[in-house]
Design a protein around this motif. Structure first.
Motif, short mmCIF file in Angstrom:
data_model
loop_
_atom_site.label_atom_id
_atom_site.label_comp_id
_atom_site.label_asym_id
_atom_site.label_seq_id
_atom_site.Cartn_x
_atom_site.Cartn_y
_atom_site.Cartn_z
N LEU A 237 69.07 22.37 55.60
CA LEU A 237 68.84 20.99 55.18
C LEU A 237 67.64 20.93 54.24
N GLY A 238 67.79 20.21 53.13
CA GLY A 238 66.70 20.00 52.20
C GLY A 238 65.85 18.81 52.60
N GLN A 239 64.71 18.65 51.91
CA GLN A 239 63.80 17.54 52.24
C GLN A 239 63.43 16.75 51.00
N HIS A 240 63.46 15.43 51.16
CA HIS A 240 63.05 14.47 50.13
C HIS A 240 61.80 13.76 50.64
N TYR A 241 60.74 14.54 50.81
CA TYR A 241 59.51 14.05 51.43
C TYR A 241 58.50 13.65 50.35
N THR B 208 56.13 20.44 47.38
CA THR B 208 56.79 19.39 46.61
C THR B 208 58.15 19.13 47.25
N LYS B 209 58.87 18.16 46.71
CA LYS B 209 60.19 17.84 47.26
C LYS B 209 61.18 18.98 47.00
N ALA B 210 62.11 19.13 47.93
CA ALA B 210 63.22 20.08 47.77
C ALA B 210 64.48 19.39 48.28
N PRO B 211 64.91 18.32 47.60
CA PRO B 211 66.07 17.57 48.12
C PRO B 211 67.34 18.40 48.17
N HIS B 212 67.49 19.33 47.24
CA HIS B 212 68.68 20.18 47.21
C HIS B 212 68.33 21.55 47.79
N ALA B 213 69.08 21.96 48.81
CA ALA B 213 68.98 23.31 49.36
C ALA B 213 70.40 23.83 49.53
N GLU B 214 70.62 25.08 49.14
CA GLU B 214 72.00 25.59 49.13
C GLU B 214 72.03 27.07 49.47
N PHE B 215 73.01 27.45 50.29
CA PHE B 215 73.28 28.85 50.58
C PHE B 215 74.05 29.47 49.42
N TYR C 102 59.93 19.37 40.77
CA TYR C 102 61.18 19.59 41.52
C TYR C 102 62.31 18.98 40.71
N TRP C 103 63.52 19.33 41.06
CA TRP C 103 64.70 18.74 40.44
C TRP C 103 65.46 17.97 41.49
N VAL C 104 66.09 16.87 41.09
CA VAL C 104 66.79 16.02 42.06
C VAL C 104 67.95 16.78 42.69
N ALA C 105 68.77 17.39 41.86
CA ALA C 105 69.93 18.15 42.32
C ALA C 105 69.95 19.49 41.60
N LEU C 106 70.66 20.45 42.19
CA LEU C 106 70.71 21.78 41.60
C LEU C 106 72.09 22.39 41.84
N PRO C 107 73.15 21.80 41.26
CA PRO C 107 74.48 22.39 41.45
C PRO C 107 74.55 23.80 40.88
N THR C 108 75.39 24.64 41.49
CA THR C 108 75.48 26.04 41.11
C THR C 108 76.90 26.41 40.70
N ALA C 109 77.01 27.39 39.81
CA ALA C 109 78.31 27.94 39.38
C ALA C 109 78.02 29.15 38.50
N VAL D 32 83.37 21.21 48.13
CA VAL D 32 82.78 20.75 46.87
C VAL D 32 81.49 19.96 47.12
N SER D 33 81.13 19.79 48.39
CA SER D 33 79.94 19.01 48.75
C SER D 33 78.85 19.97 49.21
N GLN D 34 77.88 20.22 48.34
CA GLN D 34 76.77 21.13 48.65
C GLN D 34 75.47 20.51 48.17
N GLY D 35 74.40 20.70 48.97
CA GLY D 35 73.10 20.23 48.53
C GLY D 35 72.99 18.73 48.52
N TYR D 36 72.34 18.19 47.49
CA TYR D 36 72.07 16.76 47.40
C TYR D 36 72.50 16.22 46.04
N SER D 37 73.26 15.12 46.05
CA SER D 37 73.71 14.46 44.82
C SER D 37 74.48 15.40 43.91
#
Length: 558
Positions: free
Chosen positions: A328-332, A372-379, A428-435, A507-512
């Protein structure tokens, strides 16, 4: 459907009897287009008729920098000028036009003062963008978007016609200029996206879940709503032809679910996809006809200010035991306002038959607090060594690169991570989609940037890489989200002691963020493997003696 299974049985027989051939030669700087999906060998494909029918493209295990490393590829991929007028808040990858190259959606909050968007020469706020990738660079597809507050997106084949539709989640502000655009679906007709239907007019939309809740073969939607909007998350039943109805109550979803991130995967091993909501930290098990909450699986986090929230969710087997774990990521905001250090948190699956249980191993795993914030966390296995890493949208590298926790191995059932270097920046970045954007077998990332003065960076993975495999499954086989993929050492299909990696397509990973409907598994030194693919409600499909370092797609390639 039965005819498709018969045809696929022939392909499967060819794969298991003759193997999948040799690994391709090293790609050029920009790999050539997709491998032909017609029978018979072709450039970059295997020598087996069956294997070439399911191989999309290949790339050998790559040399590169020691450890996990990235280079900035924003300008080279044409991603500077098209995004000079946005306050980025969503990103999603998917092959919109079916050319074999992954395309990119970027969503923006457009309701800020006009001057906020003029920092880099733009006249004012721009709309969301779909950027098509042709193998060289990304270019604006010219999709007509309303100006709004876009806070999440996914690509998914919702009408099962073979191409990817787009769901856009909006965090609406009714009556506010450029703030009241609704959450919507765009239909894909032969590679062209056009507005189709409104999902919700006044919702505090955030991340989006795609899951077949009622086992009817049609992907349903969960539109997550944040805690500030005064409403609650909504579950939509897919009626076909991109028609949806509110089925929140009938699917058993409570009317008080709020959150920022959502993850979907089978948590209890019953073959049915479950749901994790990051924010309220709630877990819902799929029953095959609805969702049933299991309370107390994930505890509440300590907060330091009123704007500290749990955010993104990623689910995958990180311990190698075949059970899906959670990060789980954090938006603190307190990381910025009060100099607190807050980690992304790792929960290892300790479930047993009849009991869903997770252990918080954050500290033991070496996941240090972030400044800093880490809203997106991904395996994701970034160096393809067979050990799943965690990439976050907090900045490491003194503010220039994503903070990555590299998996160094499993001890006593707990993964041990090497902390990122260069922590300390507030970036930090809001989202970090990967491919894998450049199709070199290594997973890249795109940082969705909120500040208009800064570019949204493309992080091209330059790590030294082990062997790898990517697997996608066509909807005609019941594939897509909810499909389980297990990869074993060759000759070991079904033997837990031979398992190299397991993951469910989501298709749902991380945040936003939205990711491709495919699974990427690092294989380390294993260059030939067995693969077991299990679509939702369907029989397992076993592929024997598959050569590594390729993307395959069942039943007939890309």
């Amino acid at each position: 459907m039965r005819a498709v299974w018969v045809v696929f049985a022939v392909i499967l027989s060819a794969c298991t009897s003759s193997g999948s051939g040799t690994t391709a030669a090293a790609p050029t700087t920009r790999p050539a287009g997709p491998t032909s999906t017609s029978p018979g060998p072709s450039t970059g494909a295997s020598s087996s008729t069956g294997a070439s029918s399911i191989t999309c493209w290949t790339a050998p295990a790559a040399a590169g920098s020691d450890g996990i490393s990235f280079e900035i590829g924003t300008e080279g991929f044409g991603l500077v000028e098209p995004l000079d007028d946005i306050k980025g808040h969503a990103g999603a990858f998917g092959d919109v036009d079916g050319d074999g190259w992954v395309d990119l959606f970027v969503g923006t909050f457009a309701n800020r003062p006009v001057s906020d968007y003029q920092v880099r020469g733009a006249p004012g706020p721009g709309p969301d963008r779909v950027l098509l990738h042709d193998g060289e660079a990304f270019a604006d597809a010219g999709v007509d978007f309303d100006l709004g507050r876009t806070s999440g997106a996914v690509f998914a084949d919702l009408d099962l016609d073979g191409d990817l539709d787009l769901v856009v989640s909006r965090n609406t502000r009714p009556g506010q200029e450029r703030g009241d655009a609704a959450s919507v679906i765009y239909r894909n007709d032969g590679g062209t996206l056009g507005f189709e239907t409104v999902l919700a007019d006044a919702e505090g939309g955030r991340s989006i879940g795609v899951i077949d809740i009622d086992s009817d073969g049609l992907p349903d939607l969960i539109l997550l709503e944040d805690r500030w909007s005064g409403g609650s998350s909504v579950v939509y039943r897919n009626l076909g032809e991109l028609r949806f109805e509110d089925a929140t109550a009938s699917f058993g979803f409570p009317p008080d679910v709020h959150g920022l991130g959502i993850g979907t995967a089978d948590l209890d091993g019953d073959g049915v996809t479950d749901v994790v909501v990051g924010g309220s930290n709630r877990v819902f098990l799929g029953t095959g006809s609805g969702l049933a909450e299991v309370p107390g699986v994930i505890s509440d986090w300590e907060v330091f200010t009123d704007e500290d929230d749990v955010a993104g969710v990623s689910i995958a087997d990180v311990t190698g035991d075949g059970l899906a774990d959670i990060v789980l990521g954090q938006h603190y905001n307190s990381t910025l306002s009060r100099d607190t250090r807050v980690p992304v948190r790792l929960y290892v699956n300790r479930s047993r038959p009849g009991e869903v249980r997770f252990e918080d191993v954050t500290e033991a795993a070496g996941l240090v607090g972030l400044p800093t914030k880490a809203p997106h966390a991904e395996f994701v296995d970034l160096d393809n060594d067979g050990l799943v890493d965690i990439i976050t949208s907090a900045a490491g590298g003194d503010g220039s690169l994503p903070a990555v926790f590299r998996n160094k191995g499993i001890q006593d059932g707990i993964p041990r991570f090497e902390p990122p270097s260069g922590l300390g920046s507030a970036q930090y970045w809001v989202a970090l989609p990967t491919a894998d954007i450049d199709r070199d077998g290594r997973v890249d990332a795109f940082g969705v940037e909120w500040e208009t003065a800064l570019q949204s960076p493309l992080f091209r993975n330059t790590s030294s890489s082990g062997h790898w495999l990517e697997v996608a499954v066509d909807e005609s086989l019941g594939g897509g989200p909810g499909t389980s993929v297990e990869v074993y050492a060759m000759g070991g299909a079904g033997d837990p002691s031979m398992l190299l990696g397991a993951r469910e397509i989501s298709v749902s990973q991380g945040y936003s963020a939205g990711n491709e409907a495919a699974v990427h598994i690092g294989l380390g030194s294993s260059d030939r493997v067995d693969v077991v693919v299990t679509p939702p409600g369907g029989p397992p499909i076993t592929l024997g003696d598959i050569a590594a370092d390729r993307r395959i797609r069942l039943p007939d390639g890309c």
